[in-house]
Design an enzyme around this catalytic site. Sequence first.
Site, PDB file in Angstrom:
ATOM      1  N   LYS A 114       0.643  -1.344  -0.278  1.00 32.13           N
ATOM      2  CA  LYS A 114      -0.200   0.349   0.024  1.00 32.13           C
ATOM      3  C   LYS A 114       0.998   0.771  -0.055  1.00 32.13           C
ATOM      4  CE  LYS A 114      -4.606  -1.538   2.300  1.00 32.13           C
ATOM      5  NZ  LYS A 114      -5.397  -1.378   2.970  1.00 32.13           N
ATOM      6  N   LYS A 197      -8.112 -11.980  -8.440  1.00 35.56           N
ATOM      7  CA  LYS A 197      -9.521 -12.299  -7.684  1.00 35.56           C
ATOM      8  C   LYS A 197     -10.695 -10.759  -8.295  1.00 35.56           C
ATOM      9  CE  LYS A 197      -8.626  -9.919  -3.340  1.00 35.56           C
ATOM     10  NZ  LYS A 197      -8.586 -10.227  -2.025  1.00 35.56           N
ATOM     11  N   LYS A 200     -12.977  -4.096  -5.864  1.00 30.74           N
ATOM     12  CA  LYS A 200     -12.910  -2.855  -5.886  1.00 30.74           C
ATOM     13  C   LYS A 200     -12.314  -1.711  -6.609  1.00 30.74           C
ATOM     14  CE  LYS A 200     -12.207  -1.694  -1.437  1.00 30.74           C
ATOM     15  NZ  LYS A 200     -12.473  -2.574  -0.073  1.00 30.74           N
TER      16      LYS A 200
HETATM   17  P1  AMP Z   1     -11.549  -6.880   0.987  1.00 34.74           P
HETATM   18  O1  AMP Z   1     -12.835  -5.844   0.428  1.00 34.74           O
HETATM   19  O2  AMP Z   1     -10.422  -6.962  -0.013  1.00 34.74           O
HETATM   20  O3  AMP Z   1     -10.772  -5.390   2.480  1.00 34.74           O
HETATM   21  O4  AMP Z   1     -12.616  -7.533   2.157  1.00 34.74           O
HETATM   22  C1  AMP Z   1     -13.328  -7.923   2.665  1.00 34.74           C
HETATM   23  C2  AMP Z   1     -13.390  -9.482   2.512  1.00 34.74           C
HETATM   24  O5  AMP Z   1     -13.854 -10.257   1.142  1.00 34.74           O
HETATM   25  C3  AMP Z   1     -12.262 -10.545   2.851  1.00 34.74           C
HETATM   26  O6  AMP Z   1     -12.280 -11.096   4.197  1.00 34.74           O
HETATM   27  C4  AMP Z   1     -11.820 -10.509   1.754  1.00 34.74           C
HETATM   28  O7  AMP Z   1     -10.838 -11.758   2.075  1.00 34.74           O
HETATM   29  C5  AMP Z   1     -12.823 -10.724   1.028  1.00 34.74           C
HETATM   30  N1  AMP Z   1     -12.684 -10.883   0.163  1.00 34.74           N
HETATM   31  C6  AMP Z   1     -12.441  -9.618  -0.925  1.00 34.74           C
HETATM   32  N2  AMP Z   1     -12.724 -10.525  -1.984  1.00 34.74           N
HETATM   33  C7  AMP Z   1     -12.991 -11.122  -2.801  1.00 34.74           C
HETATM   34  C8  AMP Z   1     -12.732 -12.400  -3.235  1.00 34.74           C
HETATM   35  N3  AMP Z   1     -12.666 -11.810  -5.041  1.00 34.74           N
HETATM   36  N4  AMP Z   1     -12.732 -13.372  -3.798  1.00 34.74           N
HETATM   37  C9  AMP Z   1     -13.122 -14.046  -2.180  1.00 34.74           C
HETATM   38  N5  AMP Z   1     -13.328 -13.059  -1.498  1.00 34.74           N
HETATM   39  C10 AMP Z   1     -12.969 -12.228  -1.082  1.00 34.74           C
END
Ligand code: AMP
Length: 335
Positions: A114, A197, A200
């Site tokens: 980051k 993956k 956002k």
């Molecule tokens: P984030 O939005 O990256 O802060 O992720 C929030 C939660 O969603 C975390 O537990 C991530 O592991 C899960 N997560 C985010 N993106 C994915 C994805 N593409 N597939 C599965 N889980 C996800």
Amino acid sequence: MTKPNLLSGMQPSAGSLHLGNYLGALVNWAGMQDDYNAYYVIVDLHAITSPQKPAELRTNSRRTAAQYIAAGIDVTKSALFVQSHVPAHAQLAWVLNCITGFGEASRMTQFKDKSQKAGADSASVGLFTYPILQAADILLYQPKAVPVGEDQRQHIELTRDLAMRFNARFGDTFTIPEAVILKETAKIYDLQNPTAKMSKSTADPKGLVNIMDDNATILKKIKSAVTDTEGIIKFDREAKAGVSNLLGIYSAISGRSIESIEGEFEGAGYGVLKAEVANVVIAAIEPIRERTQELMSDQNELDRLLAEGADKANEVAEATLAKVYDAIGFLKAAK
Ligand code: AMP
Ligand code: TRP
């Protein structure tokens, strides 16, 4: 028997959760509520480690809460609350800062990523100490389990190290938590770039299905998902990333095995598969979106639910903080 505690957190840094958050994290969180005494925290203190517009942060905190409730977090079973409503998070983070090595914090890969993206001069000290605040989030609630994605493993390791160090120096204070890493099959990929993956921060918004997207938008995005030219519906993450992702989404939502889905679509074209995936995704997401909108239309009620969550959280957090303050030798204020 009393249930073990569980804690997890999510950043209120977007207006909508996406399909990856929902299938990869939220479904599991909702499923764990019966076996654990669960605390789910919307981490607004963490969110400001990257710049936020105040009005947006406020809206996104409410929207995040609304989407979690809509997707199955039951506030009569679990505590859902906003981090800044529980002062002990910042207070414990300070104490933990003082037992964390500078080198130890410098090794956190998420900080390295980051801060590289932000540029060395715009990365804040808050971003540097982010994992220590996360350790405080966790340790305050004495949880046995911390369900997170693979990317959070290192932060949970640091949390365990800090808990053991504190206990060794100042006496038994913290439960040593375990990461519950959600399985790889629950990973959802970008529809336009199916080896990355779903995230956002994707370059192409067509690759991302948001919980708050309307049905027509979801249908359009899934119909234009990248596949391949082979024309065979088969799971092969290497050679057929796009098709495999569609099968993975279908499987995650329906609970059916990949093999049985492959069987169902044997001989069919990609158009048929996409239409059916769009159907199940819309069927899963539409009620969540509608319930979110309902919750957002009554802000007083939503704020009241969050205040209740904060009451439950404060009770536990204050008790842990009092133990910590006493253990390190802070004077108790006379009454
Ligand atoms: P984030 O939005 O990256 O802060 O992720 C929030 C939660 O969603 C975390 O537990 C991530 O592991 C899960 N997560 C985010 N993106 C994915 C994805 N593409 N597939 C599965 N889980 C996800
Ligand atoms: N760092 C986590 C993420 O980016 C969010 C988070 C903050 C968290 N505090 C937490 C996760 C405590 C689990 C437990 O996803």
